[in-house]
Design a protein around this motif. Structure first.
Motif, PDB file in Angstrom:
ATOM      1  N   CYS A  69     127.953  50.674 123.453  1.00 22.62           N
ATOM      2  CA  CYS A  69     128.499  51.518 122.461  1.00 22.62           C
ATOM      3  C   CYS A  69     128.121  50.606 121.001  1.00 22.62           C
ATOM      4  O   CYS A  69     128.011  51.457 120.136  1.00 22.62           O
ATOM      5  N   ALA A  70     128.648  49.514 121.040  1.00 24.38           N
ATOM      6  CA  ALA A  70     128.303  48.881 119.717  1.00 24.38           C
ATOM      7  C   ALA A  70     127.097  48.970 119.151  1.00 24.38           C
ATOM      8  O   ALA A  70     126.656  49.074 118.064  1.00 24.38           O
ATOM      9  N   ALA A  71     125.915  48.893 120.245  1.00 21.63           N
ATOM     10  CA  ALA A  71     124.408  49.174 119.901  1.00 21.63           C
ATOM     11  C   ALA A  71     123.972  50.343 119.234  1.00 21.63           C
ATOM     12  O   ALA A  71     123.430  50.492 118.351  1.00 21.63           O
ATOM     13  N   VAL A  72     124.596  51.178 119.853  1.00 20.58           N
ATOM     14  CA  VAL A  72     124.298  52.746 119.446  1.00 20.58           C
ATOM     15  C   VAL A  72     124.937  52.946 117.972  1.00 20.58           C
ATOM     16  O   VAL A  72     124.551  53.258 117.039  1.00 20.58           O
ATOM     17  N   GLU A  73     126.271  52.351 118.021  1.00 19.64           N
ATOM     18  CA  GLU A  73     126.986  52.428 116.588  1.00 19.64           C
ATOM     19  C   GLU A  73     126.343  51.663 115.492  1.00 19.64           C
ATOM     20  O   GLU A  73     126.198  52.506 114.148  1.00 19.64           O
ATOM     21  N   PHE A  74     125.911  50.669 115.854  1.00 18.31           N
ATOM     22  CA  PHE A  74     125.143  49.723 114.785  1.00 18.31           C
ATOM     23  C   PHE A  74     123.805  50.478 114.501  1.00 18.31           C
ATOM     24  O   PHE A  74     123.331  50.543 112.992  1.00 18.31           O
ATOM     25  N   THR A  75     123.018  50.935 115.357  1.00 19.15           N
ATOM     26  CA  THR A  75     121.516  51.117 114.953  1.00 19.15           C
ATOM     27  C   THR A  75     121.702  52.567 114.120  1.00 19.15           C
ATOM     28  O   THR A  75     121.081  52.580 113.113  1.00 19.15           O
ATOM     29  N   VAL A  76     122.576  53.604 114.466  1.00 21.61           N
ATOM     30  CA  VAL A  76     122.776  54.764 113.743  1.00 21.61           C
ATOM     31  C   VAL A  76     123.369  54.552 112.240  1.00 21.61           C
ATOM     32  O   VAL A  76     122.845  55.108 111.442  1.00 21.61           O
ATOM     33  N   SER A  77     124.203  53.621 112.290  1.00 20.95           N
ATOM     34  CA  SER A  77     124.873  53.340 110.993  1.00 20.95           C
ATOM     35  C   SER A  77     123.913  52.592 110.058  1.00 20.95           C
ATOM     36  O   SER A  77     123.957  53.036 108.949  1.00 20.95           O
ATOM     37  N   ILE A  78     123.158  51.541 110.514  1.00 20.77           N
ATOM     38  CA  ILE A  78     122.226  50.856 109.551  1.00 20.77           C
ATOM     39  C   ILE A  78     120.922  52.110 109.123  1.00 20.77           C
ATOM     40  O   ILE A  78     120.816  51.838 107.912  1.00 20.77           O
ATOM     41  N   LEU A  79     120.764  52.847 110.180  1.00 17.86           N
ATOM     42  CA  LEU A  79     119.629  53.548 109.747  1.00 17.86           C
ATOM     43  C   LEU A  79     120.113  54.722 108.857  1.00 17.86           C
ATOM     44  O   LEU A  79     119.258  55.543 107.905  1.00 17.86           O
ATOM     45  N   LYS A  80     121.208  55.386 109.082  1.00 21.01           N
ATOM     46  CA  LYS A  80     121.665  56.804 108.505  1.00 21.01           C
ATOM     47  C   LYS A  80     122.934  56.520 107.625  1.00 21.01           C
ATOM     48  O   LYS A  80     123.107  57.493 106.573  1.00 21.01           O
ATOM     49  N   TYR A  81     123.606  55.591 107.648  1.00 21.89           N
ATOM     50  CA  TYR A  81     125.053  55.471 106.864  1.00 21.89           C
ATOM     51  C   TYR A  81     124.761  54.282 105.879  1.00 21.89           C
ATOM     52  O   TYR A  81     125.393  53.171 106.134  1.00 21.89           O
ATOM     53  N   ARG A  82     123.998  54.353 105.079  1.00 18.17           N
ATOM     54  CA  ARG A  82     124.013  53.433 103.677  1.00 18.17           C
ATOM     55  C   ARG A  82     124.185  53.993 102.399  1.00 18.17           C
ATOM     56  O   ARG A  82     124.312  55.120 102.231  1.00 18.17           O
ATOM     57  N   ALA A  83     124.560  53.184 101.515  1.00 24.49           N
ATOM     58  CA  ALA A  83     124.554  53.746 100.088  1.00 24.49           C
ATOM     59  C   ALA A  83     123.426  54.277  99.845  1.00 24.49           C
ATOM     60  O   ALA A  83     122.221  54.082  99.946  1.00 24.49           O
ATOM     61  N   PRO A  84     123.513  55.340  98.873  1.00 24.90           N
ATOM     62  CA  PRO A  84     122.424  56.327  98.322  1.00 24.90           C
ATOM     63  C   PRO A  84     121.556  55.171  97.408  1.00 24.90           C
ATOM     64  O   PRO A  84     121.943  54.252  96.857  1.00 24.90           O
ATOM     65  N   GLY A  85     120.190  55.145  97.906  1.00 23.90           N
ATOM     66  CA  GLY A  85     119.225  54.295  97.239  1.00 23.90           C
ATOM     67  C   GLY A  85     118.882  52.921  97.948  1.00 23.90           C
ATOM     68  O   GLY A  85     118.018  52.413  97.458  1.00 23.90           O
ATOM     69  N   MET A  86     119.635  52.838  98.907  1.00 28.60           N
ATOM     70  CA  MET A  86     119.323  51.575  99.579  1.00 28.60           C
ATOM     71  C   MET A  86     118.356  51.745 100.531  1.00 28.60           C
ATOM     72  O   MET A  86     118.490  52.036 101.933  1.00 28.60           O
ATOM     73  N   SER A  87     117.017  51.794 100.425  1.00 29.16           N
ATOM     74  CA  SER A  87     115.891  52.027 101.239  1.00 29.16           C
ATOM     75  C   SER A  87     115.910  50.642 101.940  1.00 29.16           C
ATOM     76  O   SER A  87     116.477  49.623 102.029  1.00 29.16           O
ATOM     77  N   LEU A  88     115.077  50.770 103.141  1.00 26.92           N
ATOM     78  CA  LEU A  88     114.589  49.956 104.097  1.00 26.92           C
ATOM     79  C   LEU A  88     114.657  48.541 103.393  1.00 26.92           C
ATOM     80  O   LEU A  88     115.070  47.488 104.009  1.00 26.92           O
ATOM     81  N   ASP A  89     113.650  48.515 102.255  1.00 26.56           N
ATOM     82  CA  ASP A  89     113.467  47.127 101.771  1.00 26.56           C
ATOM     83  C   ASP A  89     114.603  46.452 101.018  1.00 26.56           C
ATOM     84  O   ASP A  89     114.415  45.631 100.315  1.00 26.56           O
ATOM     85  N   LYS A  90     115.552  47.166 100.843  1.00 24.88           N
ATOM     86  CA  LYS A  90     116.827  46.900 100.075  1.00 24.88           C
ATOM     87  C   LYS A  90     117.817  46.503 100.887  1.00 24.88           C
ATOM     88  O   LYS A  90     118.810  46.198 100.181  1.00 24.88           O
ATOM     89  N   MET A  91     117.687  46.776 102.048  1.00 27.39           N
ATOM     90  CA  MET A  91     118.645  46.500 102.956  1.00 27.39           C
ATOM     91  C   MET A  91     119.437  44.948 103.079  1.00 27.39           C
ATOM     92  O   MET A  91     118.604  44.077 102.895  1.00 27.39           O
ATOM     93  N   PRO A  92     120.643  44.682 103.135  1.00 30.55           N
ATOM     94  CA  PRO A  92     121.043  43.231 103.308  1.00 30.55           C
ATOM     95  C   PRO A  92     120.445  42.668 104.591  1.00 30.55           C
ATOM     96  O   PRO A  92     119.961  43.501 105.686  1.00 30.55           O
ATOM     97  N   ILE A  93     119.891  41.493 104.522  1.00 35.31           N
ATOM     98  CA  ILE A  93     119.227  40.909 105.807  1.00 35.31           C
ATOM     99  C   ILE A  93     119.974  40.935 106.935  1.00 35.31           C
ATOM    100  O   ILE A  93     119.492  40.819 107.893  1.00 35.31           O
TER     101      ILE A  93
END
Length: 827
Positions: free
Chosen positions: A175-199
């Motif tokens: 459950c947590a793995a599905v949650e994190f994967t979708v959240s990181i890929l789709k639920y970010r601040a506008p403008g936060m492209s993949l190369d601007k994500m927190p490490i």
């Protein structure tokens, strides 16, 4: 609307129920993250007490402190608790709490799924603790090797507690793995492209994908062993076509990636904290991301190095030995990037930095001994000695506990809004560091002298007594240090003085909100233009509080956040979360009833539990959606976006994709086990084959593929604003035909308790039948939803989700039919 009124309005929308009752209904990621962390450290304390019992037993030769059976339970539960109930849940708790704040959003993708995962974890862990209290805990080692754990040598209920309890707990991890994967890929601040994500988000993403592909083999192995124990199906019995080595392959397909599943989140903590402590930026961001991805890939090619002494062919030994040494390269890249970050910065020796330095020393030693045991001749000598136990603790404690303690002290001011008053942490670190190295350096030494692991006593003539006494004494020093950390954290949370926001001067978004953060995280959502938004825009927190970001105006009591494009971070839609509910805890309890019915052999109860789970799942999804089209919505800052439920790829679609990744890994592991037994296990070919049937093969494959085609026609019809019900009914009929076909196949099998061939085909058939029933329920649900007005040409998100599951059913049905019938045609 001023900032105070906005805060009050958002708090009323997002707050959990007041008091202790709110624990059972909350879906807030902040609440659930804290609950995960408190529970995981409770289990850490239990596991630590068990470790002290082990060291007390081994402190002197011929000790009678623990009897053999109790000692076996203690060391089994120690390993089980630390691996399954502490390490992974601690990562889950930290990520659940931090990720939305780091990503600039208001919650994770599926808040109710987070709550369900927590309660599955709590109930599963409680099941194991009850077994320990009543003296019927698992006693076959935390890796549960058959035939020791089979029905012949472990006839009691002890092993069943492990197999069923761990499977229950691993639902939480999936459950947590599905949650994190979708959240990181789709639920970010506008403008936060993949190369601007927190490490840290990158590390969490890689770890989550590893969980989705690493845990299913162990879940499969646990199911097969429990079915063997309960019903006599011979998957691991060599005289009936099984092979106990199959368990080792399935276990270590999970077990070795598990080491990196534990290490990578801790490395994410290091990569986040180290630049802040060094007053600089992280050196080699891209290289660190690439090395984390490479480490994830390589970790899945190393499992056989746990089996060098089982008679692996020479070519296999050479390959896996080389791969085991190669894995040091991406780890080394990260270590050198961290050293370079320190070199270019101005490090300050705060308490989190002390734990990071402890990590460097300890983990590097563990890595060096890991390269040693990757060399086959040395591994033959050190295998199953205390040297291996010491190496494991250097990697896991050094690579996980020290970084986690650094993270706790780093983020405590955020969680509590307070600053430390007493200074117990520094003394605690000294005791932990010295005690740890005293304990496990001595274990390396005594392992090289020949002491086996998992032994409860030894003779005085061996000469191991003095070394073991030093090791045990040091372990109690370490335990005192860890207890002081808990005391220090409690004092900090309860009586420390109020602190300022962002005391470390960090640049990441979790420090842009109040401390402690409100239930909604951000009064309005930021637009991100760099990796460290606070450094580039120090006034950002105040502007967000004034509502100058996205979704700054509360409306209609809705819990709103934004979804974005995966690569660019461009805003795509508005997601609306459900409110507080007790549905997750009730569903977890009914899921626990299902597992208990199997554990206690109350099989008459199992169908009722499954029916309860299905009913609750239907209630779960029925609460979503609208009966009227909403159209595009104002998201603030000039953006007008559709609701997520009015798109083709809604959050539920993405969740299904990654859940099916785990599902496909489970199915692939089952096919691997079938092929492994076929080619390696003794006792093949079986005495009787399944009679092949062209009609069964054609009807089963045709109906499964037909159901997927009918779903596509239903989607096309819905897009033309026509009712999709006729084609949904056709898909349902085809799916039921698939289920009936596999039911007939199972009835035609040779006796499944007579040979592993028939037993494996029974599991394959049952797997496809289960998915046919699941797809059929989804299709029937869509028919009811369409007739009730929840589906239109705009509100179309549910149809592609069911199409995914129908396509998956078609794929596994065709492959399973080929696996069942082709041998009969060929022999």
């Amino acid at each position: 609307m001023n900032a105070l009124r906005r805060h009050r309005a958002l708090s009323a929308i997002w707050a959990s129920e007041p008091g202790w009752k709110g624990w059972f209904s909350t879906v807030s990621h902040s609440d659930l993250g804290r609950m995960f962390l408190v529970t995981s450290f409770f289990f850490f304390a239990v596991g630590g007490i068990l470790a002290m019992l082990i060291r007390a037993q081994l402190a002197t030769p011929e000790s009678a402190f623990l009897g053999p059976d109790l000692y076996n339970q203690v060391f089994t539960m120690h390993g089980t608790i630390m691996m399954f109930l502490f390490a992974i849940p601690t990562f889950e708790g930290m990520a659940i709490y931090l990720l939305p704040k780091m990503l600039g959003t208001r919650d994770l993708a599926y808040p109710r799924l987070t709550a369900y995962g927590y309660w599955c974890y709590a109930f599963g862990g409680l099941m194991l603790l009850v077994a320990l209290v009543f003296g019927i805990a698992p006693n076959g080692g935390w890796f549960m090797y058959p035939p020791l754990t089979g029905p012949l040598y472990s006839p009691g209920i002890n092993t069943d507690f492990w197999l069923i309890g761990i499977t229950f707990v691993e639902i939480s991890a999936i459950c947590a793995a599905v949650e994190f994967t979708v959240s990181i890929l789709k639920y970010r601040a506008p403008g936060m492209s993949l190369d601007k994500m927190p490490i840290f988000a990158w590390y969490a993403l890689v770890t989550s994908l590893m969980i989705l592909t690493g845990f299913p083999p162990l879940i499969l192995g646990s199911i097969l062993l429990e079915v063997e124990r309960a019903f006599g199906l011979p998957f691991f019995q060599a005289d009936l076509g099984g092979d106990s080595l199959l368990w080792q392959h399935l276990f270590w397909l999970f077990g070795h990636p598990e080491v990196y599943i534990i290490f990578l989140p801790a490395a994410g903590v290091i990569s986040t904290i180290l630049p802040v402590m060094a007053r600089t930026t992280l050196l080699g961001y891209g290289w660190i991301v690439a090395s984390a991805v490479a480490l994830a890939f390589l970790s899945f090619g190393l499992w056989v190095h746990h089996m060098f002494t089982t008679g692996i062919p020479q070519m296999g030994l050479a390959f896996f030995s080389a791969a085991s040494t190669l894995v040091a390269v991406p780890t080394g890249v990260q270590v050198f990037a961290w050293i370079g970050t320190l070199w270019k910065g101005r490090p300050e020796l705060h308490l989190p930095m002390l734990h990071i330095l402890g990590f460097f020393v300890t983990f590097v030693i563990g890595g060096l001994t890991g390269v040693m045991v990757a060399i086959v001749p040395f591994d033959w000598q050190a295998h199953d000695t205390a040297f291996i136990t010491a190496h494991l603790h250097y990697v896991l404690f050094g690579g996980f506990v020290f970084p986690i303690l650094a993270g706790i002290y780093y983020w405590l001011p955020l969680v509590t809004g307070r600053r430390r008053f007493f200074r117990l942490g520094e003394m605690a670190f000294a005791l932990i560091f010295l005690g740890f190295h005293g304990t496990f350096l001595a274990m390396h030494w005594v392992g090289l002298l020949g002491q086996r692991r998992r032994i409860e006593t030894y003779d005085a003539e061996t000469g191991w007594g003095a070394i073991n006494f030093v090791s045990s004494l040091s372990s109690f020093v370490m335990a005192i240090g860890l207890a002081m950390v808990l005391i220090d954290v409690a004092i900090h949370a309860l009586i420390a003085v109020r602190g300022r926001r962002n005391p470390w001067g960090a640049g990441s978004l979790e420090w842009a909100s109040m401390s402690p953060p409100p239930a909604y995280n951000f009064a309005s959502l930021p637009e991100v233009t760099s990796r460290e938004p606070l450094h580039g825009d120090p006034g950002l927190p105040n502007r967000l509080a004034r509502g100058e970001g996205y979704l700054g105006t509360p409306r209609d009591g809705r819990r709103e956040t934004m979804t974005v494009d995966i690569a660019s971070g461009r805003p795509e839609g508005i997601a609306i979360y459900p409110g507080n509910t007790r549905l997750p805890i009730v569903m977890a309890a009914v899921t626990g009833l299902f597992f208990l019915s199997i554990l206690l052999k109350l099989f008459w109860l199992t169908p009722f539990a499954l029916a309860g789970i299905a009913t609750l799942a239907l209630i779960w999804v029925w609460q979503l959606g609208d009966r009227a089209d909403q159209g595009p919505q104002d998201a603030g800052r000039g953006a007008v976006l559709p609701l997520a439920g009015e798109t083709d790829r809604a959050p539920g679609w993405w969740g299904s994709v990654f859940l099916l990744v785990a599902n496909a890994t489970f199915f692939g592991s089952l096919l691997f086990g079938y092929a492994f037994l076929w080619t390696v296990a003794p006792g093949w070919p079986p005495p009787e084959w399944l009679p092949p049937s062209i009609a069964e093969l054609g009807i089963g494959a045709g109906s499964a593929v037909g159901a997927a085609l009918a779903m596509r026609l239903a989607i096309r019809r819905n897009r033309r604003s026509e009712t999709p019900v006729p084609f949904l009914a056709l898909a349902l009929a085809a799916t039921l035909t698939t289920a009936l076909t596999f039911g007939m196949l199972i009835l035609r099998l040779p006796p499944p308790d007579g040979h592993a061939y028939a037993a494996t085909l029974l599991i394959l058939g049952a797997y496809v039948m289960l998915h046919a029933v699941l797809a059929g329920l989804m299709q029937a649900f869509l028919i009811v939803r369409a007739r009730s007005g929840f589906i239109s040409s705009r509100r179309r998100a549910e149809l592609p989700i069911v199409l995914l599951w129908s396509d998956y059913l078609a794929a596994v049905a065709v492959l399973s039919l080929l696996a069942a019938h082709l041998p009969g045609f060929l022999v």
